[in-house]
Design an enzyme around this catalytic site. Structure first.
Site, PDB file in Angstrom:
ATOM      1  N   LYS A 179       0.859  -1.187   0.000  1.00 52.25           N
ATOM      2  CA  LYS A 179       0.000   0.000   0.000  1.00 52.25           C
ATOM      3  C   LYS A 179       0.884   1.222   0.000  1.00 52.25           C
ATOM      4  O   LYS A 179       2.041   1.166   0.411  1.00 52.25           O
ATOM      5  CB  LYS A 179      -0.862   0.011   1.269  1.00 52.25           C
ATOM      6  CG  LYS A 179      -2.129   0.826   1.119  1.00 52.25           C
ATOM      7  CD  LYS A 179      -3.240  -0.016   0.552  1.00 52.25           C
ATOM      8  CE  LYS A 179      -4.494   0.781   0.319  1.00 52.25           C
ATOM      9  NZ  LYS A 179      -5.643  -0.101   0.031  1.00 52.25           N
ATOM     10  N   ASP A 221      -7.212   4.331  -4.194  1.00 53.53           N
ATOM     11  CA  ASP A 221      -7.812   4.193  -2.868  1.00 53.53           C
ATOM     12  C   ASP A 221      -8.438   5.569  -2.622  1.00 53.53           C
ATOM     13  O   ASP A 221      -8.682   6.305  -3.598  1.00 53.53           O
ATOM     14  CB  ASP A 221      -6.741   3.817  -1.810  1.00 53.53           C
ATOM     15  CG  ASP A 221      -7.346   3.282  -0.511  1.00 53.53           C
ATOM     16  OD1 ASP A 221      -7.667   2.093  -0.441  1.00 53.53           O
ATOM     17  OD2 ASP A 221      -7.527   4.073   0.442  1.00 53.53           O
TER      18      ASP A 221
HETATM   19  N1  GLU Z   1      -7.340   0.213  -2.536  1.00 51.15           N
HETATM   20  C1  GLU Z   1      -8.145  -0.916  -2.851  1.00 51.15           C
HETATM   21  C2  GLU Z   1      -8.194  -1.859  -1.663  1.00 51.15           C
HETATM   22  O1  GLU Z   1      -8.248  -1.407  -0.543  1.00 51.15           O
HETATM   23  C3  GLU Z   1      -7.786  -1.578  -4.163  1.00 51.15           C
HETATM   24  C4  GLU Z   1      -6.365  -1.976  -4.356  1.00 51.15           C
HETATM   25  C5  GLU Z   1      -6.028  -2.462  -5.765  1.00 51.15           C
HETATM   26  O2  GLU Z   1      -6.909  -2.496  -6.630  1.00 51.15           O
HETATM   27  O3  GLU Z   1      -4.864  -2.784  -5.959  1.00 51.15           O
HETATM   28  O4  GLU Z   1      -8.245  -3.051  -1.785  1.00 51.15           O
END
Ligand code: GLU
Length: 450
Positions: free
Chosen positions: A131, A171
């Site tokens: 992340k 996100d």
């Molecule tokens: N941010 C999203 C999550 O919390 C998606 C992450 C992604 O698609 O890589 O899963």
């Protein structure tokens, strides 16, 4: 060497993390939530203790923190902080979104990255967890400012990502616009059209159909699976939804498509209640197109009212979808929802329910789906986007949505089956954590001490 008991081992891992990360409350909360459920797994799999799986799993493989300088429209130099935490790559390349929001700090990025490992494992799509993000606040910024920020952010990030290494996505605060600017800069610096390096791209240039809708749709599919198992459904039921970004908007849309009525949405300024059911097109117009306040919705629709104080969870409903942000639903909110007759709660956001509130729901017999399972549809569809990019192919909407639906059914089945296997049928927190942990732990075991 005599092995510690599962309980003693979990305590020692918890103590080590607490000692190392005392100033990271969100990260500690996310770790504790997982450790609290793993005793039965470790009791059956002592080899995970012996191989130090958890000792390694709670420590990111790599953490990057970098300066992001950019110039605003007035010509003033601004500086934000950028992050990428590459948490675990036992199952595949690091995968997870970028969050741009003033509350972003290392603790928040680590909590999100840690959760992502388990969520991604549950999708069975062979992706590791990571992340990133920045304390940059896109709200109130011009498109040109957002573009310059994204270009500066990517100028550093480019050194650390790649389609087989680490694949960021969106996100909070990072949607199609930001992914476009980030991809443009990546392509410019590398001189390569490496579509699979980012997901959430525009559908005209490598993005997957239904990626934008996937997290919200998936949360509703998961809730539907829990209800179906109990012989119930979404139809005719009233839903309370928080947030007004992608996740909330498309959770609302799917609830209405399945015959329910979603009556709320919110942002940082307050919430709206629309007894006639939220008009999704109007919500999209205000939040996606105009990027305006949610109060604007009530101005334009006579069946709606805007409430600027208190919590959206005070509005009674049978289904609840927290789709805003972490720790947005506390014990008082849980009590109000239970008193109002809530039957199922599915987390569209990451860790929106405080641990004490989760306990209340479970004690009251409310079906509760943790975000790791309920919101896995977003990242799962990102993995489908990566597959399409690698194959240079493109699936239509129907295929994409039906793949998402199948994946959510599978995520539900794995979490439910694990809850049965470990003696607490219907405890989706235990089920999701243990099913995901077993998958990651087994891969780490087979790959040796690295
Ligand atoms: N941010 C999203 C999550 O919390 C998606 C992450 C992604 O698609 O890589 O899963």
């Amino acid at each position: 060497m005599t092995l510690p008991t599962p309980k003693a081992h979990l305590q020692s891992v918890a103590d080590t993390v607490a000692g190392r990360s005392a100033a990271e409350p969100e990260f500690l909360q996310a770790v504790r939530e997982v450790l609290d459920t793993l005793e039965p797994v470790l009791a059956q799999r002592p080899e995970f203790i012996e191989a130090g799986i958890l000792d390694r799993l709670v420590e990111p493989e790599r953490q990057l923190i970098f300066r992001v300088p950019w110039t605003d429209d007035a010509g003033r130099v601004r500086v934000n902080r950028g992050y990428r935490v590459q948490f675990n790559s036992a199952l595949g390349p690091y995968k997870g979104g970028l969050r741009f929001h003033p509350t972003v700090n290392l603790s928040v990025v680590k909590f999100l990255g840690f959760e992502q490992i388990f969520k991604n494992a549950l999708t069975s799509q062979r992706i590791g967890g990571g992340k990133g993000g920045s304390d940059f606040d896109p709200s109130g910024k011009s498109d040109a400012e957002v573009m310059r920020f994204c270009q500066s952010f990517m100028t550093e990030l480019v050194h650390h990502i790649g389609e087989h290494t680490d694949i960021p996505a969106g996100d909070i605060g990072v949607g199609g616009r930001e992914i476009g600017y980030l991809f443009g800069q990546y392509r410019r610096i590398t001189q390569r059209y490496e579509a699979g390096v980012l997901t959430g791209k525009g559908v005209g240039w490598g993005g997957a159909e239904v990626r934008t809708e996937a997290t919200g749709y998936g949360a509703v599919f998961f809730a539907e699976e829990m209800l179906l198992r109990a012989g119930e459904g979404i139809e005719g039921r009233r839903a309370i939804v928080s947030g007004s970004g992608n996740v909330a908007t498309y959770a609302i849309e799917k609830v209405q498509q399945l015959g329910g009525t979603a009556v709320t949405a919110s942002d940082s300024s307050g919430y709206i209640v629309d007894e006639a059911g939220i008009d999704v097109e109007l919500l999209k117009q205000i939040k996606e197109v105009e990027r305006a306040r949610i109060s604007e919705y009530a101005e334009r629709r006579s069946s709606a009212r805007f409430v600027s104080s208190g919590s959206v969870w005070q509005v009674p409903g049978e289904l609840a979808f927290p789709c805003a942000t972490q720790n947005e639903l506390d014990v008082d909110d849980a009590r109000a929802l239970i008193a109002g007759g809530v039957r199922a709660v599915a987390e569209g956001a990451n860790m929106p329910t405080t641990p004490e509130a989760v306990e209340l729901f479970q004690a009251a017999g409310v079906l509760f789906a943790p975000g790791k399972a309920a919101n896995a549809g977003g990242v799962a569809t990102s993995a489908l986007e990566m597959s399409q990019n690698a194959a240079r192919s493109r699936w239509d909407r129907q295929t994409s949505e039906s793949r998402l639906h199948d994946i959510m059914r599978d995520v539900h089945a794995s979490a439910y089956e694990a809850s049965v296997r470990y003696g607490r049928p219907g405890d989706y927190v235990l089920g999701a954590n243990s099913a995901a942990f077993e998958t990651v732990a087994q891969a780490m075991l087979e790959q040796g001490v690295i």
